[in-house]
Design an enzyme around this catalytic site. Structure first.
Site, PDB file in Angstrom:
ATOM      1  N   HIS A   8      -7.597  -5.248  -1.379  1.00  9.94           N
ATOM      2  CA  HIS A   8      -6.349  -4.515  -1.157  1.00  9.94           C
ATOM      3  C   HIS A   8      -5.269  -5.379  -0.516  1.00  9.94           C
ATOM      4  O   HIS A   8      -4.094  -5.216  -0.792  1.00  9.94           O
ATOM      5  CB  HIS A   8      -6.618  -3.282  -0.308  1.00  9.94           C
ATOM      6  CG  HIS A   8      -5.434  -2.376  -0.179  1.00  9.94           C
ATOM      7  ND1 HIS A   8      -4.675  -1.978  -1.260  1.00  9.94           N
ATOM      8  CD2 HIS A   8      -4.840  -1.803   0.907  1.00  9.94           C
ATOM      9  CE1 HIS A   8      -3.699  -1.188  -0.859  1.00  9.94           C
ATOM     10  NE2 HIS A   8      -3.772  -1.076   0.451  1.00  9.94           N
ATOM     11  N   SER A  44       0.849  -1.186   0.000  1.00 10.71           N
ATOM     12  CA  SER A  44       0.000   0.000   0.000  1.00 10.71           C
ATOM     13  C   SER A  44       0.894   1.248   0.000  1.00 10.71           C
ATOM     14  O   SER A  44       1.635   1.471  -0.948  1.00 10.71           O
ATOM     15  CB  SER A  44      -0.959  -0.037   1.191  1.00 10.71           C
ATOM     16  OG  SER A  44      -1.941   0.956   1.085  1.00 10.71           O
ATOM     17  N   ASP A  78      -9.000  -4.606  -6.116  1.00 10.33           N
ATOM     18  CA  ASP A  78      -8.577  -3.721  -5.033  1.00 10.33           C
ATOM     19  C   ASP A  78      -9.417  -2.445  -5.064  1.00 10.33           C
ATOM     20  O   ASP A  78      -9.342  -1.672  -6.019  1.00 10.33           O
ATOM     21  CB  ASP A  78      -7.095  -3.383  -5.217  1.00 10.33           C
ATOM     22  CG  ASP A  78      -6.499  -2.661  -4.013  1.00 10.33           C
ATOM     23  OD1 ASP A  78      -7.257  -2.018  -3.271  1.00 10.33           O
ATOM     24  OD2 ASP A  78      -5.273  -2.743  -3.836  1.00 10.33           O
TER      25      ASP A  78
END
Length: 740
Positions: free
Chosen positions: A718, A611, A686
């Site tokens: 995600h 991320s 995602d």
């Protein structure tokens, strides 16, 4: 020539790693990814033991052990069996309900009413009085049974009226304890959503339904997303792949519009709060006044540099007062609603970073600041509540457990404090080192203290708060790795790239470190706001993959640079308008430290993150191509103008206001700098960092003539979770084995 060299390199890696593992395995058992990674088949064996469902039920504490529910008063020596699975099923079947194969997950619907538990199973919500089970005079063991539909979501129970609010097909409904359903909203147009969390769950928002204190009314969010562009996701499991779009407002684009409604049970009418123009703003911190007449809302402008606390009339929707305004040239980020004092409905507590650290402030309902309740170079991390009389407030903080807690705190630790609201005297109730999590009994006389520290997997103690005496130890979890030779985990501090700020790091090294050898090293990075990787908890926060890689002969390194959590506003906001700059500078200070260690091979450095950490990993590989030999970036942000509006514009402002910042952080522009081996990993559905990010980066790499590696996890969001997570880390491990 290349193939031969690569073959020899792989042989060398396999030989050295295998030799290290053989040396290790000759004396100790070996841990696998299935042991260490969540989702692994045997990972449960290596999680520190816990007391399942430990919670307060009145002044008794309860927990589940096997097929039994145990209960005890603080004065009891041990817990007594209050309910068995057999007893529960016998009672359910006698009442005409299906049995359950396992002890359900219990909640306490009436905190001050001992005995009654609630649980959801097989489309029912049952209220079960386990005390009545042992009372021959009791007339009712099952107090209530709600019949639920599988499509219903977002349940919110009201203790005062026994009703259950929920959402169905983006509308709000209420179910009474007699299973009568009331229609609250009846929106039919696509793009209008009621009763759910809004604003991408930013600003501390985690739900969309809010019962009034006495249950006379229900407040709820209404989100109009019709003006937000549909973002395409694809379901590949359909016979012909099917588009499943969702709303994703990107930085600089049109955002959704939110209002707050109040449904009055007495007449079935809905009142809309007149929050006015502009419509593009953020409404958070929804809270009721104790008398149910007013709604408090923290209103944040789209620029996120001004927050107004506003009180509205719950019956008319009109604005009653604008209590105060907080401004900051960078951003204001309200995370918590007002908290009223239980013995005084004219005063409330507000959390704010206005003095540079998150602290508590006491206000009256007219917006007058009465006093600042906490201060110091540390942050309040939570406020569990009050004692029964409202004399004391309990709050969690990184404050030092010495004196009156006005000095500088330790972000690695977390302690709980008892604050006398009248005298201002603050007392630390759990001063032992570590990370503490506390739940206080309804009376405020006792607390359950859960503690971890670098050497303590988990301790759970029962405390008497008047003298902070430990009445009994409920659990002292053994070390789940006691039969295994483990890496060494150490922490330390260094100075940030600004030459003045202290940073905390964690170093995980192989067992029996041979200082005459050279070990490859991997930097595990996050680097963004609202997260901190180095802690004072169990093994200083080292995760299963850190352990696994250190056991394989890698040095694992993590540093929390400027921008990360729990260090105050100046520390976090240093990244404002220039994401990736100072964070990367601080990571490189960590790399300098790594290279200074004589047993670290400076020519075999890797980096991995997910991320924001994926953004950092890619950025580090491109900005310092001669430093890192290999990197793995998971779910990486590549271009912040393609990220969601709330987070993106808070830290980067509108793209039109900060073109230079957005341009410098657009990693497509640096794609041609790639020299080392970079693997990008992404989930194809995602909804947080959309798949478009890494695909655009691949396109830039093709145009630049460089060759990253790529892997996609189909039907994952995600984070790759569940049984596929060990596969993810096997993939990552193999990549570093091959290229480091």
């Amino acid at each position: 020539m290349r193939k031969g060299n690569r073959f020899l390199s792989v042989l060398f890696v396999v030989f050295t790693t295998s030799s290290f593992m053989m040396q290790l395995g000759a004396q100790e058992k070996l841990l696998t990814l299935q042991d260490l990674i969540p989702g692994g088949r045997t990972q449960f064996r290596f999680v520190p033991r816990n007391l399942k469902q430990l919670q307060w039920c009145g002044e008794q504490y309860i927990y589940v052990k096997g097929d039994s529910l145990l209960a005890a008063l603080p004065a009891d020596k041990t817990g007594q069996v209050a309910l068995t699975l057999e007893q529960l099923n016998r009672t359910l079947e006698t009442a005409g309900y299906p049995s359950t194969g396992n002890m359900p997950d219990f909640s306490v619907p009436f905190p001050k009413q001992p005995g009654v538990l609630a649980f959801h199973y097989k489309n029912y919500r049952i209220h079960f009085d386990w005390k009545a089970l042992h009372d021959p005079k009791a007339r009712k063991i099952i107090c209530a049974a709600y019949i639920l539909d599988p499509q219903w979501k977002n349940f919110e129970f009201c203790e005062a009226n026994g009703c259950l609010a929920f959402t169905e097909n983006n509308n709000v409904r209420i179910l009474s304890d007699e299973n009568r359903t009331s229609v609250v909203t009846d929106e039919t147009e696509d793009g209008i959503v009621c009763g759910t969390a809004v604003h991408q769950n930013e600003f501390g928002i985690h739900k969309g339904l809010f019962w009034s204190p006495q249950g006379a009314a229900l407040a709820f969010y209404r989100m109009d997303e019709r003006m937000v562009t549909d973002y395409p996701l694809v379901n590949i499991h359909a016979r012909v792949a099917k588009a499943e779009p969702f709303k994703y407002p990107m930085a600089g684009m049109k955002s959704h519009e939110v209002t707050v409604g109040v449904y009055h049970l007495s007449d079935g009418q809905v009142t809309w709060m007149k929050t006015g123009l502009p419509k593009e703003k953020y409404l958070t911190g929804i809270a009721w006044s104790p008398d149910e007449k007013s709604i408090y809302i923290a209103e944040l402008n789209r620029e996120q540099n001004e927050c107004r606390l506003v009180r509205y009339n719950a019956r008319t929707g009109g604005k009653e007062a604008e209590l105060f305004t907080e401004r900051n040239e960078k951003y204001v980020e309200p995370q918590n609603p007002v908290l009223f004092l239980p013995n005084d409905p004219t005063r409330f507590i507000w959390q704010s970073q206005r003095d540079g650290y998150n602290h508590l402030y006491l206000y009256d309902i007219h917006g007058k600041l009465l006093k600042q309740l906490t201060s110091g170079k540390w942050v309040v991390t939570g406020a569990p509540g009050f004692d029964e009389k409202g004399t004391h407030l309990f709050f969690a903080a990184t404050a030092p457990c010495t004196g009156d807690a006005t000095g500088e705190g330790n972000p690695l630790e977390n302690h709980t404090w008892q604050l006398n609201l009248k005298t201002g005297i603050r007392t630390c109730i759990n001063p032992t080192p570590g990370v503490h999590q506390v739940s206080v009994s309804p009376s405020g006389l006792y607390s359950i203290d859960r503690t971890t520290s670098p050497a303590i997997p988990r301790d759970i103690d029962l405390l008497r708060l008047k003298d902070r005496k430990t009445l009994k130890s409920l659990l002292s979890a053994p070390n789940p790795f006691k039969e295994y030779e483990m890496p060494d985990v150490t922490t330390g501090t260094m100075t940030a790239a600004d030459g003045k700020t202290t940073l905390y790091y964690r170093l995980t090294t192989p067992p029996r470190l041979d200082r005459a050898q050279k070990y490859p090293a991997i930097v595990y990075v996050y680097g963004g706001p609202h997260a901190r990787l180095v802690t004072g908890g169990w093994m200083n926060g080292a995760g299963g993959w850190d352990i696994y890689m250190a056991l394989r002969g890698y040095v694992m390194f993590t540093i929390d640079g400027r921008g990360s959590a729990d260090r105050g506003f100046e520390f976090e906001s240093a990244i404002h308008r220039q994401l990736g700059v100072c964070e990367m500078e601080d990571q490189m200070k960590g790399v300098e430290f790594l290279k200074s260690l004589p047993w670290v091979d400076g020519d075999r450095l890797g980096v991995h993150g997910w991320s924001y950490g994926g953004f950092m990993t890619t950025n580090l590989m491109l900005t310092h191509p001669d430093v890192f030999k290999a990197g793995v970036a998971g779910g990486p942000v590549i271009d912040w103008s393609h990220y969601e509006i709330m987070y993106g514009e808070r830290y980067m402002d509108h793209p039109k206001e900060n073109p230079e910042g957005y341009g410098n952080a657009d990693l497509r522009e640096k794609a041609g700098h790639l020299k080392g081996r970079l693997l990008l990993i992404h989930g194809d559905i995602d909804p947080v960092v959309v798949w478009q990010h890494s695909l655009l980066f691949l396109e830039a790499c093709v145009n630049a003539g460089v060759f990253p590696d790529y892997f996609v996890y189909p039907r994952h969001k995600h984070n790759v979770t569940g049984k596929d997570r060990p596969h993810l880390y096997e993939k990552i491990t193999r990549y570093f084995d091959e290229h480091l």
